[in-house]
Design an enzyme around this catalytic site. Structure first.
Site, PDB file in Angstrom:
ATOM      1  CE  LYS A   1      42.423  17.043 -19.001  1.00 39.06           C
ATOM      2  NZ  LYS A   1      43.088  15.711 -18.945  1.00 39.06           N
TER       3      LYS A   1
ATOM      4  NE  ARG B   1      37.862  13.482 -16.569  1.00 36.92           N
ATOM      5  CZ  ARG B   1      38.759  14.299 -16.001  1.00 36.92           C
ATOM      6  NH1 ARG B   1      38.431  15.511 -15.647  1.00 36.92           N
ATOM      7  NH2 ARG B   1      39.998  13.884 -15.807  1.00 36.92           N
TER       8      ARG B   1
ATOM      9  NE  ARG C   1      49.442  14.408 -12.307  1.00 35.90           N
ATOM     10  CZ  ARG C   1      48.453  14.524 -13.180  1.00 35.90           C
ATOM     11  NH1 ARG C   1      48.338  15.636 -13.906  1.00 35.90           N
ATOM     12  NH2 ARG C   1      47.576  13.552 -13.363  1.00 35.90           N
TER      13      ARG C   1
ATOM     14  NE  ARG D   1      45.759  14.061  -9.745  1.00 34.11           N
ATOM     15  CZ  ARG D   1      45.222  14.581 -10.822  1.00 34.11           C
ATOM     16  NH1 ARG D   1      45.684  15.727 -11.280  1.00 34.11           N
ATOM     17  NH2 ARG D   1      44.237  13.998 -11.448  1.00 34.11           N
TER      18      ARG D   1
ATOM     19  NE  ARG E   1      43.359   9.737 -12.989  1.00 38.97           N
ATOM     20  CZ  ARG E   1      44.539  10.289 -12.717  1.00 38.97           C
ATOM     21  NH1 ARG E   1      45.436   9.625 -12.013  1.00 38.97           N
ATOM     22  NH2 ARG E   1      44.818  11.491 -13.145  1.00 38.97           N
TER      23      ARG E   1
HETATM   24  P1  AMP Z   1      41.584  15.788 -13.333  1.00 35.97           P
HETATM   25  O1  AMP Z   1      42.331  16.636 -12.354  1.00 35.97           O
HETATM   26  O2  AMP Z   1      40.909  16.598 -14.408  1.00 35.97           O
HETATM   27  O3  AMP Z   1      42.433  14.666 -13.907  1.00 35.97           O
HETATM   28  O4  AMP Z   1      40.412  15.083 -12.519  1.00 35.97           O
HETATM   29  C1  AMP Z   1      40.670  14.194 -11.446  1.00 35.97           C
HETATM   30  C2  AMP Z   1      39.445  13.323 -11.159  1.00 35.97           C
HETATM   31  O5  AMP Z   1      38.335  14.158 -10.814  1.00 35.97           O
HETATM   32  C3  AMP Z   1      38.956  12.500 -12.346  1.00 35.97           C
HETATM   33  O6  AMP Z   1      39.647  11.272 -12.459  1.00 35.97           O
HETATM   34  C4  AMP Z   1      37.474  12.304 -11.982  1.00 35.97           C
HETATM   35  O7  AMP Z   1      37.323  11.306 -10.992  1.00 35.97           O
HETATM   36  C5  AMP Z   1      37.111  13.635 -11.348  1.00 35.97           C
HETATM   37  N1  AMP Z   1      36.602  14.608 -12.358  1.00 35.97           N
HETATM   38  C6  AMP Z   1      37.195  15.769 -12.759  1.00 35.97           C
HETATM   39  N2  AMP Z   1      36.461  16.391 -13.697  1.00 35.97           N
HETATM   40  C7  AMP Z   1      35.387  15.598 -13.908  1.00 35.97           C
HETATM   41  C8  AMP Z   1      34.259  15.670 -14.772  1.00 35.97           C
HETATM   42  N3  AMP Z   1      34.113  16.686 -15.655  1.00 35.97           N
HETATM   43  N4  AMP Z   1      33.324  14.673 -14.714  1.00 35.97           N
HETATM   44  C9  AMP Z   1      33.454  13.649 -13.846  1.00 35.97           C
HETATM   45  N5  AMP Z   1      34.488  13.505 -13.007  1.00 35.97           N
HETATM   46  C10 AMP Z   1      35.457  14.464 -13.030  1.00 35.97           C
END
Ligand code: AMP
Length: 190
Positions: free
Chosen positions: A14, A90, A129, A135, A146
């Site tokens: 993404k 999400r 990554r 990270r 996740r």
């Molecule tokens: P990402 O960078 O999009 O993979 O997000 C990393 C982490 O942030 C996710 O595993 C969630 O814990 C949290 N997170 C990001 N976006 C959301 C969302 N829209 N709703 C809930 N948690 C989120």
């Protein structure tokens, strides 16, 4: 406005595809994961709360995420050509709220770009990554949580958007530029 949701499991590309779409169409990027990681780095109250969920691979509660969404939309420039929502929504309640908020701004969602990647590849990409960027949530235990959370809470959104005729299915495996060509074609055929 061209408003797109970049949808897919963690590790589906993404972030990478968002950057390329932004370069092509001059859109504004809202990555909720990036917003949260910045808060964690700055040690804010929100960051502390977020870290307790992210480190376990859990989702941050919807009400907090909706506050973040509204905050991010408030800071958009007046002449904004559109927005890429990366990692949001999400959950179904987040998707319903996104539609409402966009309506308040006098706009709507153009479509949802769904990047589909097999599970073994997702795990391999996130482990790589994690090694390259450090990270914190890219470790095997959190990755598996996740993915479970994705299947339980986020994947139902695919059907939600398919029902609205908004879902554009993209094969997210292979060369980054070839995937981008498919994304552009899907957007332009929309
Ligand atoms: P990402 O960078 O999009 O993979 O997000 C990393 C982490 O942030 C996710 O595993 C969630 O814990 C949290 N997170 C990001 N976006 C959301 C969302 N829209 N709703 C809930 N948690 C989120």
């Amino acid at each position: 406005m061209l408003n797109l949701v970049l949808f897919g499991a963690p590790g589906s590309g993404k972030g990478t595809q968002s950057e390329k779409i932004i370069d092509r169409y001059g859109l504004h990027h809202i990555s909720t994961g990036e917003v949260l990681r910045k808060q964690i780095k700055e040690g804010t109250e929100l960051g502390k709360i977020a870290d307790s969920y992210i480190s376990k691979g859990h989702l941050i509660p919807d009400d907090l995420m909706l506050d973040i969404l509204r905050q991010e939309l408030k800071s958009l420039p007046k002449d904004c050509k559109g927005v890429i929502f990366d990692g949001f929504p999400r959950t179904i309640p987040q998707a319903v709220e996104l539609e409402k908020v966009l309506e308040e701004y006098g706009t709507q969602l153009t479509g949802v770009v769904g990047l589909e990647v097999p599970e073994e590849e997702l795990v391999a990409r996130m482990l790589k990554r994690g090694k390259e960027t450090g990270r914190a949530d890219d470790n095997i235990e959190t990755i598996l949580n996740r993915l479970k959370v994705y299947h339980d809470q986020t994947e139902p959104l695919k059907e939600h958007y398919q029902g609205k005729g908004a879902y554009m299915q993209i094969d997210g495996l292979g060369d980054v530029n070839a995937i981008f060509d498919s994304v552009v074609k899907a957007i332009e055929d929309k």
